[in-house]
Design a protein around this motif. Structure first.
Motif, PDB file in Angstrom:
ATOM      1  N   GLN A  39      36.277  38.939  39.917  1.00 44.78           N
ATOM      2  CA  GLN A  39      35.299  38.820  38.834  1.00 44.78           C
ATOM      3  C   GLN A  39      35.945  39.085  37.477  1.00 44.78           C
ATOM      4  O   GLN A  39      35.712  38.350  36.513  1.00 44.78           O
ATOM      5  CB  GLN A  39      34.135  39.791  39.072  1.00 44.78           C
ATOM      6  N   ILE A  40      36.761  40.123  37.393  1.00 45.18           N
ATOM      7  CA  ILE A  40      37.419  40.440  36.124  1.00 45.18           C
ATOM      8  C   ILE A  40      38.399  39.336  35.747  1.00 45.18           C
ATOM      9  O   ILE A  40      38.515  38.970  34.578  1.00 45.18           O
ATOM     10  CB  ILE A  40      38.104  41.819  36.204  1.00 45.18           C
ATOM     11  N   GLY A  41      39.089  38.761  36.740  1.00 41.96           N
ATOM     12  CA  GLY A  41      39.993  37.647  36.474  1.00 41.96           C
ATOM     13  C   GLY A  41      39.254  36.438  35.918  1.00 41.96           C
ATOM     14  O   GLY A  41      39.739  35.769  34.997  1.00 41.96           O
ATOM     15  N   LYS A  42      38.079  36.173  36.470  1.00 43.02           N
ATOM     16  CA  LYS A  42      37.270  35.055  35.975  1.00 43.02           C
ATOM     17  C   LYS A  42      36.792  35.312  34.545  1.00 43.02           C
ATOM     18  O   LYS A  42      36.785  34.396  33.718  1.00 43.02           O
ATOM     19  CB  LYS A  42      36.074  34.826  36.891  1.00 43.02           C
ATOM     20  N   LEU A  43      36.378  36.546  34.273  1.00 42.53           N
ATOM     21  CA  LEU A  43      35.942  36.887  32.922  1.00 42.53           C
ATOM     22  C   LEU A  43      37.086  36.758  31.925  1.00 42.53           C
ATOM     23  O   LEU A  43      36.895  36.282  30.800  1.00 42.53           O
ATOM     24  CB  LEU A  43      35.366  38.306  32.880  1.00 42.53           C
ATOM     25  N   PHE A  44      38.286  37.161  32.343  1.00 43.63           N
ATOM     26  CA  PHE A  44      39.448  37.042  31.466  1.00 43.63           C
ATOM     27  C   PHE A  44      39.775  35.578  31.215  1.00 43.63           C
ATOM     28  O   PHE A  44      40.061  35.182  30.087  1.00 43.63           O
ATOM     29  CB  PHE A  44      40.647  37.767  32.086  1.00 43.63           C
ATOM     30  N   ALA A  45      39.718  34.755  32.266  1.00 46.63           N
ATOM     31  CA  ALA A  45      40.017  33.332  32.125  1.00 46.63           C
ATOM     32  C   ALA A  45      38.990  32.632  31.229  1.00 46.63           C
ATOM     33  O   ALA A  45      39.326  31.684  30.515  1.00 46.63           O
ATOM     34  CB  ALA A  45      40.061  32.660  33.493  1.00 46.63           C
ATOM     35  N   ALA A  46      37.762  33.113  31.271  1.00 48.31           N
ATOM     36  CA  ALA A  46      36.718  32.519  30.447  1.00 48.31           C
ATOM     37  C   ALA A  46      36.760  33.026  29.009  1.00 48.31           C
ATOM     38  O   ALA A  46      36.025  32.524  28.153  1.00 48.31           O
ATOM     39  CB  ALA A  46      35.343  32.807  31.056  1.00 48.31           C
ATOM     40  N   GLY A  47      37.592  34.028  28.740  1.00 52.49           N
ATOM     41  CA  GLY A  47      37.704  34.556  27.387  1.00 52.49           C
ATOM     42  C   GLY A  47      36.651  35.586  27.042  1.00 52.49           C
ATOM     43  O   GLY A  47      36.507  35.955  25.879  1.00 52.49           O
ATOM     44  N   THR A  87      43.476  45.844  31.957  1.00 52.74           N
ATOM     45  CA  THR A  87      42.412  46.068  32.932  1.00 52.74           C
ATOM     46  C   THR A  87      42.480  45.030  34.044  1.00 52.74           C
ATOM     47  O   THR A  87      42.332  45.371  35.220  1.00 52.74           O
ATOM     48  CB  THR A  87      41.031  46.018  32.252  1.00 52.74           C
ATOM     49  N   VAL A  88      42.711  43.795  33.688  1.00 55.46           N
ATOM     50  CA  VAL A  88      42.806  42.721  34.678  1.00 55.46           C
ATOM     51  C   VAL A  88      43.958  42.996  35.644  1.00 55.46           C
ATOM     52  O   VAL A  88      43.807  42.894  36.859  1.00 55.46           O
ATOM     53  CB  VAL A  88      42.987  41.348  33.993  1.00 55.46           C
ATOM     54  N   MET A  89      45.110  43.364  35.103  1.00 54.67           N
ATOM     55  CA  MET A  89      46.284  43.622  35.935  1.00 54.67           C
ATOM     56  C   MET A  89      46.098  44.855  36.810  1.00 54.67           C
ATOM     57  O   MET A  89      46.477  44.860  37.979  1.00 54.67           O
ATOM     58  CB  MET A  89      47.534  43.775  35.067  1.00 54.67           C
ATOM     59  N   ILE A  90      45.512  45.898  36.250  1.00 56.02           N
ATOM     60  CA  ILE A  90      45.297  47.117  37.027  1.00 56.02           C
ATOM     61  C   ILE A  90      44.330  46.864  38.176  1.00 56.02           C
ATOM     62  O   ILE A  90      44.568  47.297  39.313  1.00 56.02           O
ATOM     63  CB  ILE A  90      44.796  48.260  36.116  1.00 56.02           C
ATOM     64  N   GLU A  91      43.244  46.165  37.916  1.00 51.09           N
ATOM     65  CA  GLU A  91      42.284  45.860  38.983  1.00 51.09           C
ATOM     66  C   GLU A  91      42.926  44.988  40.063  1.00 51.09           C
ATOM     67  O   GLU A  91      42.675  45.165  41.248  1.00 51.09           O
ATOM     68  CB  GLU A  91      41.036  45.195  38.415  1.00 51.09           C
ATOM     69  N   GLY A  92      43.748  44.046  39.638  1.00 47.97           N
ATOM     70  CA  GLY A  92      44.444  43.202  40.608  1.00 47.97           C
ATOM     71  C   GLY A  92      45.402  43.996  41.474  1.00 47.97           C
ATOM     72  O   GLY A  92      45.485  43.791  42.689  1.00 47.97           O
ATOM     73  N   GLN A  93      46.126  44.928  40.872  1.00 49.66           N
ATOM     74  CA  GLN A  93      47.066  45.757  41.625  1.00 49.66           C
ATOM     75  C   GLN A  93      46.337  46.718  42.559  1.00 49.66           C
ATOM     76  O   GLN A  93      46.792  46.966  43.674  1.00 49.66           O
ATOM     77  CB  GLN A  93      47.974  46.533  40.678  1.00 49.66           C
ATOM     78  N   LYS A  94      45.208  47.257  42.117  1.00 51.58           N
ATOM     79  CA  LYS A  94      44.412  48.121  42.987  1.00 51.58           C
ATOM     80  C   LYS A  94      43.941  47.354  44.218  1.00 51.58           C
ATOM     81  O   LYS A  94      44.016  47.848  45.348  1.00 51.58           O
ATOM     82  CB  LYS A  94      43.195  48.667  42.245  1.00 51.58           C
TER      83      LYS A  94
END
Length: 102
Positions: free
Chosen positions: A53-61, A68-75
């Motif tokens: 979800q955070i990745g999609k929000l980042f991609a949508a701007g 935050t995106v990277m940390i959530e992905g690594q978690k």
């Protein structure tokens, strides 16, 4: 100092001390392995969904915090890798038990 695993993966709680021993659970008052495993699976799934979800929000701007995106992905990745290792150990234990002579 090493952090307890409960700080890394939510849903994992330390075993309570049992009177008369240092940390091993008893049959009548112990922790159910199935419940712990189910909790770990659910929390891993939730982390994967949050990361997506955070990745999609980042991609949508809609958010611009790459950290935050990277940390959530690594978690989410760490939780998944941990679950895979637990699965592998459970399968190894099962196979070892099946190889035991009767």
């Amino acid at each position: 100092m090493v952090k307890p695993i409960s700080n890394i993966v939510p849903g994992i709680k330390p075993l309570p001390p049992v009177p008369g021993s240092d940390r091993s659970p008893t049959a009548n008052g112990g922790i159910n392995f199935g419940e712990v495993l189910n909790s770990m699976i659910n929390s891993t799934n939730q982390m994967q969904q949050n990361s997506s979800q955070i990745g999609k929000l980042f991609a949508a701007g809609k958010i611009d915090d790459l950290h935050t995106v990277m940390i959530e992905g690594q978690k989410a990745d760490l939780a998944l890798q941990f679950m895979l290792q637990v699965r592998n150990k459970v399968l190894d234990a099962y196979n070892e038990i099946m190889r035991m002579p009767i």
